[in-house]
Design an enzyme around this catalytic site. Structure first.
Site, PDB file in Angstrom:
ATOM      1  N   CYS A   1      90.735 -37.004  -1.348  1.00 34.87           N
ATOM      2  CA  CYS A   1      91.328 -38.278  -0.920  1.00 34.87           C
ATOM      3  C   CYS A   1      91.620 -39.060  -2.200  1.00 34.87           C
ATOM      4  O   CYS A   1      91.401 -38.574  -3.307  1.00 34.87           O
ATOM      5  CB  CYS A   1      90.378 -39.042  -0.002  1.00 34.87           C
ATOM      6  SG  CYS A   1      88.973 -39.711  -0.860  1.00 34.87           S
TER       7      CYS A   1
ATOM      8  N   ASP B   1      80.197 -47.880  -2.832  1.00 40.43           N
ATOM      9  CA  ASP B   1      81.086 -48.527  -1.862  1.00 40.43           C
ATOM     10  C   ASP B   1      81.133 -50.038  -2.053  1.00 40.43           C
ATOM     11  O   ASP B   1      81.984 -50.711  -1.467  1.00 40.43           O
ATOM     12  CB  ASP B   1      80.647 -48.209  -0.433  1.00 40.43           C
ATOM     13  CG  ASP B   1      80.831 -46.732  -0.106  1.00 40.43           C
ATOM     14  OD1 ASP B   1      80.279 -46.277   0.903  1.00 40.43           O
ATOM     15  OD2 ASP B   1      81.514 -46.042  -0.879  1.00 40.43           O
TER      16      ASP B   1
ATOM     17  N   LYS C   1      79.183 -47.654   9.901  1.00 40.86           N
ATOM     18  CA  LYS C   1      80.124 -46.536  10.078  1.00 40.86           C
ATOM     19  C   LYS C   1      79.490 -45.233   9.605  1.00 40.86           C
ATOM     20  O   LYS C   1      79.531 -44.215  10.300  1.00 40.86           O
ATOM     21  CB  LYS C   1      81.385 -46.802   9.273  1.00 40.86           C
ATOM     22  CG  LYS C   1      82.304 -45.595   9.080  1.00 40.86           C
ATOM     23  CD  LYS C   1      83.595 -45.951   8.366  1.00 40.86           C
ATOM     24  CE  LYS C   1      83.455 -45.910   6.885  1.00 40.86           C
ATOM     25  NZ  LYS C   1      83.541 -44.569   6.280  1.00 40.86           N
ATOM     26  N   ASN C   2      78.848 -45.260   8.439  1.00 39.91           N
ATOM     27  CA  ASN C   2      78.388 -44.012   7.814  1.00 39.91           C
ATOM     28  C   ASN C   2      77.055 -43.522   8.368  1.00 39.91           C
ATOM     29  O   ASN C   2      76.553 -42.491   7.939  1.00 39.91           O
ATOM     30  CB  ASN C   2      78.346 -44.185   6.296  1.00 39.91           C
ATOM     31  CG  ASN C   2      79.739 -44.338   5.710  1.00 39.91           C
ATOM     32  OD1 ASN C   2      80.728 -44.079   6.404  1.00 39.91           O
ATOM     33  ND2 ASN C   2      79.828 -44.771   4.471  1.00 39.91           N
TER      34      ASN C   2
ATOM     35  N   ARG D   1      89.727 -48.544   8.893  1.00 41.44           N
ATOM     36  CA  ARG D   1      88.785 -47.413   9.030  1.00 41.44           C
ATOM     37  C   ARG D   1      87.348 -47.872   8.949  1.00 41.44           C
ATOM     38  O   ARG D   1      86.461 -47.278   9.538  1.00 41.44           O
ATOM     39  CB  ARG D   1      89.040 -46.389   7.917  1.00 41.44           C
ATOM     40  CG  ARG D   1      90.375 -45.691   8.021  1.00 41.44           C
ATOM     41  CD  ARG D   1      90.476 -44.574   7.022  1.00 41.44           C
ATOM     42  NE  ARG D   1      89.315 -43.678   7.158  1.00 41.44           N
ATOM     43  CZ  ARG D   1      89.102 -42.633   6.360  1.00 41.44           C
ATOM     44  NH1 ARG D   1      89.949 -42.378   5.378  1.00 41.44           N
ATOM     45  NH2 ARG D   1      88.060 -41.866   6.520  1.00 41.44           N
TER      46      ARG D   1
ATOM     47  N   ARG E   1      86.499 -34.510  -3.854  1.00 40.31           N
ATOM     48  CA  ARG E   1      85.540 -34.461  -2.726  1.00 40.31           C
ATOM     49  C   ARG E   1      85.236 -33.011  -2.315  1.00 40.31           C
ATOM     50  O   ARG E   1      85.464 -32.590  -1.176  1.00 40.31           O
ATOM     51  CB  ARG E   1      86.085 -35.239  -1.532  1.00 40.31           C
ATOM     52  CG  ARG E   1      86.628 -36.621  -1.809  1.00 40.31           C
ATOM     53  CD  ARG E   1      85.619 -37.704  -2.117  1.00 40.31           C
ATOM     54  NE  ARG E   1      84.704 -38.043  -1.073  1.00 40.31           N
ATOM     55  CZ  ARG E   1      84.879 -39.009  -0.170  1.00 40.31           C
ATOM     56  NH1 ARG E   1      85.986 -39.670  -0.164  1.00 40.31           N
ATOM     57  NH2 ARG E   1      83.967 -39.272   0.735  1.00 40.31           N
TER      58      ARG E   1
HETATM   59  C1  EPZ Z   1      79.558 -40.602   1.769  1.00 36.62           C
HETATM   60  O1  EPZ Z   1      80.604 -39.747   1.345  1.00 36.62           O
HETATM   61  C2  EPZ Z   1      80.229 -41.820   2.378  1.00 36.62           C
HETATM   62  N1  EPZ Z   1      81.026 -41.410   3.534  1.00 36.62           N
HETATM   63  C3  EPZ Z   1      81.123 -42.489   1.337  1.00 36.62           C
HETATM   64  O2  EPZ Z   1      81.624 -43.667   1.928  1.00 36.62           O
HETATM   65  C4  EPZ Z   1      80.258 -42.891   0.143  1.00 36.62           C
HETATM   66  O3  EPZ Z   1      81.087 -43.451  -0.848  1.00 36.62           O
HETATM   67  C5  EPZ Z   1      79.544 -41.658  -0.401  1.00 36.62           C
HETATM   68  O4  EPZ Z   1      78.767 -41.039   0.647  1.00 36.62           O
HETATM   69  C6  EPZ Z   1      78.593 -41.989  -1.538  1.00 36.62           C
HETATM   70  O5  EPZ Z   1      77.663 -42.922  -1.128  1.00 36.62           O
HETATM   71  C7  EPZ Z   1      80.392 -41.188   4.710  1.00 36.62           C
HETATM   72  O6  EPZ Z   1      79.178 -41.280   4.821  1.00 36.62           O
HETATM   73  C8  EPZ Z   1      81.275 -40.817   5.869  1.00 36.62           C
HETATM   74  P1  EPZ Z   1      78.760 -37.516  -1.402  1.00 36.62           P
HETATM   75  P2  EPZ Z   1      80.242 -38.226   0.917  1.00 36.62           P
HETATM   76  O7  EPZ Z   1      78.748 -36.157  -0.807  1.00 36.62           O
HETATM   77  O8  EPZ Z   1      79.190 -37.676   1.805  1.00 36.62           O
HETATM   78  C9  EPZ Z   1      80.306 -34.971  -5.039  1.00 36.62           C
HETATM   79  C10 EPZ Z   1      83.206 -45.204   2.554  1.00 36.62           C
HETATM   80  O9  EPZ Z   1      83.742 -46.032   1.817  1.00 36.62           O
HETATM   81  N2  EPZ Z   1      80.065 -33.809  -4.179  1.00 36.62           N
HETATM   82  O10 EPZ Z   1      77.467 -38.205  -1.668  1.00 36.62           O
HETATM   83  O11 EPZ Z   1      81.511 -37.459   0.793  1.00 36.62           O
HETATM   84  C11 EPZ Z   1      81.527 -35.746  -4.567  1.00 36.62           C
HETATM   85  O12 EPZ Z   1      82.702 -35.186  -5.095  1.00 36.62           O
HETATM   86  C12 EPZ Z   1      83.051 -43.784   2.102  1.00 36.62           C
HETATM   87  O13 EPZ Z   1      82.696 -45.457   3.666  1.00 36.62           O
HETATM   88  C13 EPZ Z   1      80.168 -32.528  -4.712  1.00 36.62           C
HETATM   89  O14 EPZ Z   1      80.471 -32.360  -5.889  1.00 36.62           O
HETATM   90  O15 EPZ Z   1      79.646 -38.489  -0.536  1.00 36.62           O
HETATM   91  C14 EPZ Z   1      81.281 -37.131  -5.097  1.00 36.62           C
HETATM   92  O16 EPZ Z   1      81.728 -37.194  -6.441  1.00 36.62           O
HETATM   93  C15 EPZ Z   1      83.857 -43.500   0.858  1.00 36.62           C
HETATM   94  N3  EPZ Z   1      79.964 -31.452  -3.898  1.00 36.62           N
HETATM   95  C16 EPZ Z   1      79.752 -37.249  -5.060  1.00 36.62           C
HETATM   96  O17 EPZ Z   1      79.242 -35.921  -4.921  1.00 36.62           O
HETATM   97  C17 EPZ Z   1      79.631 -31.596  -2.577  1.00 36.62           C
HETATM   98  O18 EPZ Z   1      79.430 -30.577  -1.891  1.00 36.62           O
HETATM   99  C18 EPZ Z   1      79.251 -38.086  -3.903  1.00 36.62           C
HETATM  100  O19 EPZ Z   1      79.653 -37.442  -2.737  1.00 36.62           O
HETATM  101  C19 EPZ Z   1      79.519 -32.901  -2.053  1.00 36.62           C
HETATM  102  C20 EPZ Z   1      79.734 -33.988  -2.868  1.00 36.62           C
END
Ligand code: EPZ
Length: 422
Positions: free
Chosen positions: A118, A307, A23-24, A399, A123
């Site tokens: 969420c 995850d 998915k990701n 999802r 996020r």
């Molecule tokens: C991706 O989310 C995945 N989603 C998530 O999978 C996964 O849990 C996550 O990466 C971590 O591996 C998709 O790929 C669609 P991040 P993403 O930006 O990109 C903080 C699932 O179960 N952050 O690496 O949103 C954020 O708040 C989903 O399939 C900032 O602070 O993850 C979080 O605490 C859930 N500022 C951490 O980084 C930003 O601008 C990780 O977020 C961006 C992120």
């Protein structure tokens, strides 16, 4: 009325679980077809709610998308006809925010609704925006929308405070046609990032450093459409591996790429799990009773994946001794803890650390999914517990897990979907 699963657990499960496309990886790659006009073919796309949600958004931006078969799509980009990604579509799935990078690459402007938070956390997207600004994009946030505009996108050096998956993907997609070279330090290294970069390079992008924490993107004038097949979903694979360990290895997992989940596999081996992996087929050779307590901390890739935290917790509930899980990626990703405790688990947790004391077995109960991985962990527990459990709000699970009840029924599970009150 929302859908729930009714599960009669305690039955032996035996057979093969096939892992679908990631998915990701599919989500950012679909979005990448916005960057350049032409006709694309994507294969091994998982049949998921999130893919259908994204397709609606991309069609609202002007793409023409045709489903060729259950896992293949033809995407025709004849130009982006709408530069606004609206709240009603973005709020359904935060990954929609990834359209900003490609729209900037294609049109040098974009207006995208700020994604909501969420259940698992606020996020924010500050790292995405910091990356765009480094490329010369002017950002204005008002009325819940991010307006981005640039005369030209110019390559630059960007250092991320945190290796954000989404921010890395968004900035890479904005940079592929920028003038000059962009270097992203502390880039995310998840296999889904590699898949996106390989897809973009197949389109003619010049990205090096794939798989390392430093991505170098040499901007090019033009890219070309291509055909591409998505990697298998390592999180679904990990979830199915947990199921196999819980059912004494009677479940074979088809579609495992070991180096995508190396830290997860080795953590389980530390706990006494024995695996036999031939190609993409994984067999478990250990029994649940052979396993011992373990400690895990979620980290950015190649560390233990956040995850897989909740499925791992379900397993830890059933092994002798006291296990520990630390969640360092999201601020609120333990909502499955009170639900597992309703099923007889013995877990005590604060916001980032859970201490799990092994029990003999879960007891059946009615529980509620809070996010897709928490939902999966509750379904695993219900399959083990003797008697009837109900898992509510399984739209979360739809999802990220393709046809889960069909796959589980095929290996002997007694699971049915029904319309519930909550
Ligand atoms: C991706 O989310 C995945 N989603 C998530 O999978 C996964 O849990 C996550 O990466 C971590 O591996 C998709 O790929 C669609 P991040 P993403 O930006 O990109 C903080 C699932 O179960 N952050 O690496 O949103 C954020 O708040 C989903 O399939 C900032 O602070 O993850 C979080 O605490 C859930 N500022 C951490 O980084 C930003 O601008 C990780 O977020 C961006 C992120």
């Amino acid at each position: 009325m929302v859908e729930a699963f009714k599960i009669i657990g305690g039955q032996p499960l035996k057979g093969t679980l096939k892992v679908e496309g990631a998915k990701n990886a599919a989500l950012p790659i679909f979005v990448g077809t916005l960057i350049e006009k032409g006709t694309y073919i994507l294969r091994n796309v998982p049949n998921l709610m999130d893919i259908r949600t994204l397709i609606k958004l991309l069609e609202s931006l002007g793409l023409v998308i045709e489903k060729l078969d259950e896992h293949s799509y033809k995407i025709e980009n004849k130009g982006i006809t709408n530069l606004v990604a609206s709240y009603d579509l973005v709020k359904k799935m935060r990954a929609s925010f990834l359209v900003m990078g490609p729209m900037l690459a294609h049109e040098k402007r974009a207006t995208v609704s700020l994604p909501g938070g969420c259940a698992i956390g606020s996020r924010p997207v500050d790292l995405h925006l910091k990356g765009f600004e480094a490329l010369g994009v002017k950002i204005n946030i008002e009325h819940g929308y991010v307006e981005a505009i640039a005369d030209d996108l110019k390559g630059n050096k960007i250092v991320f405070d945190f290796p954000s998956v989404g921010a890395t993907e968004n900035v890479v997609m904005a940079a592929v046609k920028a003038k000059g070279t962009t270097i992203i330090e502390n880039a995310a290294r998840e296999p889904e990032i590699d898949d996106l970069c390989n897809f973009l390079n197949k389109m003619g992008a010049k990205i090096t450093g794939i798989g390392t924490g430093t991505l170098i993107i040499e901007g090019v004038e033009k890219l070309y459409p291509c055909e591409y097949s998505i990697i298998p979903d390592r999180i679904v694979a990990g979830t199915f591996i947990i199921a196999s360990l819980m059912f004494d290895g009677e479940i074979i997992v088809d579609g495992v790429v070991r180096n995508h989940i190396e830290s997860f596999i080795s953590k389980l081996e530390e706990m006494g799990a024995v695996f036999e992996i031939e190609g993409n087929i994984l067999k478990v050779k250990s029994k649940l009773k052979d396993l011992k307590a373990g400690k895990a901390t979620t980290m950015p890739h190649p560390g233990f994946a956040t995850d897989l935290q909740s499925p791992m917790m379900t397993l830890m509930c059933l092994v002798n001794g006291t296990s520990e899980i630390k969640e360092t990626i999201f601020e609120n990703r333990f909502m499955h803890v009170p639900e597992l405790n309703r099923m007889g688990a013995k877990i005590s947790a604060d916001s980032s650390t859970a201490i799990i004391t092994g029990i003999n077995n879960f007891s059946s109960a009615e529980v509620m999914a809070s996010d897709l991985r928490a939902g999966a962990s509750l379904i695993l527990a219900a399959l083990k517990a003797n008697g009837e459990s109900i898992v509510n709000r399984i739209y979360h699970v739809d999802r990220g897990y393709e046809k889960l009840e069909e796959k589980l029924r095929a290996i002997g599970a007694n699971i049915v979907r029904f319309k519930a009150e909550i």
